[in-house]
Design a protein around this motif. Structure first.
Motif, PDB file in Angstrom:
ATOM      1  N   GLU A   2       0.858  -1.188   0.000  1.00 23.08           N
ATOM      2  CA  GLU A   2       0.000   0.000   0.000  1.00 23.08           C
ATOM      3  C   GLU A   2       0.894   1.238   0.000  1.00 23.08           C
ATOM      4  O   GLU A   2       1.571   1.528   0.994  1.00 23.08           O
ATOM      5  N   VAL A   3       0.878   1.950  -1.110  1.00 30.83           N
ATOM      6  CA  VAL A   3       1.841   3.014  -1.372  1.00 30.83           C
ATOM      7  C   VAL A   3       1.812   4.113  -0.317  1.00 30.83           C
ATOM      8  O   VAL A   3       2.860   4.530   0.208  1.00 30.83           O
ATOM      9  N   GLU A   4       0.629   4.620  -0.007  1.00 27.09           N
ATOM     10  CA  GLU A   4       0.534   5.743   0.937  1.00 27.09           C
ATOM     11  C   GLU A   4       1.051   5.351   2.320  1.00 27.09           C
ATOM     12  O   GLU A   4       1.758   6.132   2.970  1.00 27.09           O
ATOM     13  N   LYS A   5       0.692   4.161   2.769  1.00 23.89           N
ATOM     14  CA  LYS A   5       1.150   3.696   4.082  1.00 23.89           C
ATOM     15  C   LYS A   5       2.660   3.487   4.088  1.00 23.89           C
ATOM     16  O   LYS A   5       3.349   3.796   5.072  1.00 23.89           O
ATOM     17  N   ALA A   6       3.189   2.949   2.985  1.00 30.88           N
ATOM     18  CA  ALA A   6       4.635   2.728   2.888  1.00 30.88           C
ATOM     19  C   ALA A   6       5.390   4.050   2.886  1.00 30.88           C
ATOM     20  O   ALA A   6       6.433   4.186   3.535  1.00 30.88           O
ATOM     21  N   ALA A   7       4.856   5.034   2.168  1.00 24.86           N
ATOM     22  CA  ALA A   7       5.497   6.354   2.118  1.00 24.86           C
ATOM     23  C   ALA A   7       5.499   6.998   3.496  1.00 24.86           C
ATOM     24  O   ALA A   7       6.509   7.584   3.926  1.00 24.86           O
ATOM     25  N   LYS A   8       4.386   6.881   4.208  1.00 21.84           N
ATOM     26  CA  LYS A   8       4.298   7.451   5.556  1.00 21.84           C
ATOM     27  C   LYS A   8       5.303   6.775   6.485  1.00 21.84           C
ATOM     28  O   LYS A   8       5.990   7.438   7.276  1.00 21.84           O
ATOM     29  N   MET A   9       5.413   5.454   6.389  1.00 16.32           N
ATOM     30  CA  MET A   9       6.360   4.713   7.213  1.00 16.32           C
ATOM     31  C   MET A   9       7.794   5.139   6.907  1.00 16.32           C
ATOM     32  O   MET A   9       8.625   5.305   7.811  1.00 16.32           O
ATOM     33  N   PHE A  10       8.095   5.324   5.625  1.00 18.36           N
ATOM     34  CA  PHE A  10       9.433   5.725   5.192  1.00 18.36           C
ATOM     35  C   PHE A  10       9.795   7.100   5.738  1.00 18.36           C
ATOM     36  O   PHE A  10      10.898   7.307   6.268  1.00 18.36           O
ATOM     37  N   VAL A  11       8.877   8.044   5.663  1.00 17.74           N
ATOM     38  CA  VAL A  11       9.125   9.405   6.161  1.00 17.74           C
ATOM     39  C   VAL A  11       9.279   9.398   7.688  1.00 17.74           C
ATOM     40  O   VAL A  11      10.154  10.094   8.233  1.00 17.74           O
ATOM     41  N   GLN A  12       8.476   8.593   8.365  1.00 16.66           N
ATOM     42  CA  GLN A  12       8.617   8.467   9.819  1.00 16.66           C
ATOM     43  C   GLN A  12       9.982   7.893  10.176  1.00 16.66           C
ATOM     44  O   GLN A  12      10.613   8.318  11.148  1.00 16.66           O
ATOM     45  N   TRP A  13      10.429   6.913   9.386  1.00 14.20           N
ATOM     46  CA  TRP A  13      11.766   6.349   9.599  1.00 14.20           C
ATOM     47  C   TRP A  13      12.845   7.397   9.389  1.00 14.20           C
ATOM     48  O   TRP A  13      13.792   7.495  10.182  1.00 14.20           O
ATOM     49  N   GLN A  14      12.736   8.209   8.336  1.00 13.39           N
ATOM     50  CA  GLN A  14      13.723   9.260   8.094  1.00 13.39           C
ATOM     51  C   GLN A  14      13.814  10.225   9.282  1.00 13.39           C
ATOM     52  O   GLN A  14      14.916  10.586   9.719  1.00 13.39           O
ATOM     53  N   LYS A  15      12.668  10.629   9.802  1.00  7.08           N
ATOM     54  CA  LYS A  15      12.647  11.558  10.944  1.00  7.08           C
ATOM     55  C   LYS A  15      13.255  10.904  12.177  1.00  7.08           C
ATOM     56  O   LYS A  15      14.037  11.516  12.904  1.00  7.08           O
ATOM     57  N   TRP A  16      12.879   9.650  12.417  1.00  5.51           N
ATOM     58  CA  TRP A  16      13.431   8.925  13.563  1.00  5.51           C
ATOM     59  C   TRP A  16      14.943   8.780  13.432  1.00  5.51           C
ATOM     60  O   TRP A  16      15.681   9.042  14.395  1.00  5.51           O
ATOM     61  N   ARG A  17      15.382   8.401  12.247  1.00  6.95           N
ATOM     62  CA  ARG A  17      16.813   8.185  12.016  1.00  6.95           C
ATOM     63  C   ARG A  17      17.606   9.480  12.221  1.00  6.95           C
ATOM     64  O   ARG A  17      18.683   9.482  12.816  1.00  6.95           O
ATOM     65  N   GLY A  18      17.037  10.573  11.732  1.00  3.33           N
ATOM     66  CA  GLY A  18      17.704  11.861  11.881  1.00  3.33           C
ATOM     67  C   GLY A  18      17.857  12.277  13.325  1.00  3.33           C
ATOM     68  O   GLY A  18      18.847  12.904  13.713  1.00  3.33           O
ATOM     69  N   GLY A  19      16.867  11.931  14.157  1.00  2.95           N
ATOM     70  CA  GLY A  19      16.924  12.274  15.569  1.00  2.95           C
ATOM     71  C   GLY A  19      17.752  11.312  16.392  1.00  2.95           C
ATOM     72  O   GLY A  19      18.515  11.719  17.270  1.00  2.95           O
ATOM     73  N   MET A  20      17.626  10.017  16.104  1.00  2.00           N
ATOM     74  CA  MET A  20      18.318   8.996  16.890  1.00  2.00           C
ATOM     75  C   MET A  20      19.779   8.838  16.479  1.00  2.00           C
ATOM     76  O   MET A  20      20.655   8.595  17.318  1.00  2.00           O
ATOM     77  N   VAL A  21      20.042   8.995  15.172  1.00  2.00           N
ATOM     78  CA  VAL A  21      21.395   8.749  14.661  1.00  2.00           C
ATOM     79  C   VAL A  21      21.841   9.940  13.805  1.00  2.00           C
ATOM     80  O   VAL A  21      22.039   9.812  12.589  1.00  2.00           O
ATOM     81  N   PRO A  22      21.990  11.123  14.411  1.00  2.00           N
ATOM     82  CA  PRO A  22      22.293  12.329  13.625  1.00  2.00           C
ATOM     83  C   PRO A  22      23.624  12.264  12.877  1.00  2.00           C
ATOM     84  O   PRO A  22      23.784  12.908  11.837  1.00  2.00           O
ATOM     85  N   ASN A  23      24.572  11.475  13.386  1.00  2.00           N
ATOM     86  CA  ASN A  23      25.881  11.360  12.735  1.00  2.00           C
ATOM     87  C   ASN A  23      25.939  10.225  11.710  1.00  2.00           C
ATOM     88  O   ASN A  23      26.974   9.994  11.094  1.00  2.00           O
ATOM     89  N   GLY A  24      24.813   9.510  11.564  1.00  2.00           N
ATOM     90  CA  GLY A  24      24.793   8.393  10.618  1.00  2.00           C
ATOM     91  C   GLY A  24      25.187   7.071  11.230  1.00  2.00           C
ATOM     92  O   GLY A  24      25.036   6.021  10.620  1.00  2.00           O
ATOM     93  N   PHE A  25      25.723   7.100  12.447  1.00  2.00           N
ATOM     94  CA  PHE A  25      26.109   5.867  13.143  1.00  2.00           C
ATOM     95  C   PHE A  25      26.154   6.143  14.642  1.00  2.00           C
ATOM     96  O   PHE A  25      26.276   7.297  15.073  1.00  2.00           O
TER      97      PHE A  25
END
Length: 247
Positions: free
Chosen positions: A41-64
């Motif tokens: 389901e495209v819309e749900k997958a896109a929402k999940m992907f964007v949520q992951w990007q935001k989470w990743r940016g906050g949790m792992v700001p240096n990339g690792f």
């Protein structure tokens, strides 16, 4: 099927842009994991992907996550990284009798990210493809009540479900004591059906034999019936990536 997938990927990239983000720089294999996790389901997958990007940016700001951020968790030497299984999936082992519920939950969450990132990265051949999967072993042998950490288990599995979709190939649970059965019932309520289907609780010799066959003797440590030595995850050195970090 390929045409349907390609169409879904194109639509997903557009949906991600509509949500104010971008999928530029992420390959089809990475995006496909999010599509599969949301039943294509495209819309749900896109929402999940964007949520992951935001989470990743906050949790792992240096990339690792650096080891200096997780000293208390590493000190126990409870996680082991063993190389690739028969199906070329990296094998990660948790020896829970060395684990105690974390007093510092932020450090514990960073530790979970460190474990998953490093295990996934150990499958890279110079660069990330995006469809790499892992095998986990949760060894409950010799645990006592003081080692029981339902919250920690739930955190680990929820991270896998929400932020590492389709990364888990299989998870084996070994030596489950009788008193842990009720704990597992609580934990399993937080797991999606797709995750539960990848979990095998090894309870008899036939299942143990199949477990050894699927993982492979060469990578499985001697204590589990294989030929390898246990290697603590912090002692494993990975080759540098040619480009990028974990997607």
């Amino acid at each position: 099927m390929d045409q349907q997938r390609d169409f879904a990927l194109t639509q997903m990239r557009r949906s991600v842009e509509k949500l104010g983000s971008s999928a530029e720089g992420y390959g089809d294999h990475t995006l496909t994991r999010f599509l599969i996790a949301r039943s294509m389901e495209v819309e749900k997958a896109a929402k999940m992907f964007v949520q992951w990007q935001k989470w990743r940016g906050g949790m792992v700001p240096n990339g690792f996550i650096s080891e200096s951020e997780i000293p208390d968790e590493l000190e126990a030497r409870k996680i082991f990284l063993q190389g690739l299984s028969q199906d070329r999936f990296p094998l990660m082992i948790v020896q829970t009798n060395r684990h105690f519920p974390a007093k510092d939950q932020i450090q514990f969450k960073k530790f979970v990210v460190y474990i998953l990132d490093k295990t996934i990265a150990s499958a890279f051949k110079g660069r990330e493809v995006g469809n790499e999967k892992i095998i986990g072993i949760i060894d409950l042998q010799n645990i006592s009540y003081k080692n029981v950490d339902a919250r920690g288990l739930i955190t680990g599995f929820q991270f896998l479900q929400s932020y590492y979709p389709e990364r888990l190939a299989k998870c084996y649970i070994l030596h489950m004591p009788w008193f842990f059965v009720s704990v597992w019932k609580v934990v399993s309520r937080f797991l999606e059906k797709a995750t539960l289907e990848k979990i095998v609780i090894v309870t008899n010799e036939d299942e143990a034999r199949e477990f050894r066959r699927e993982v492979g003797e060469e990578v499985l440590p001697e204590v589990y019936g294989g030929k390898a030595k246990l290697v603590a995850i912090q002692d494993v050195e990975l080759a540098p990536l040619q480009n990028g970090s974990t997607n």
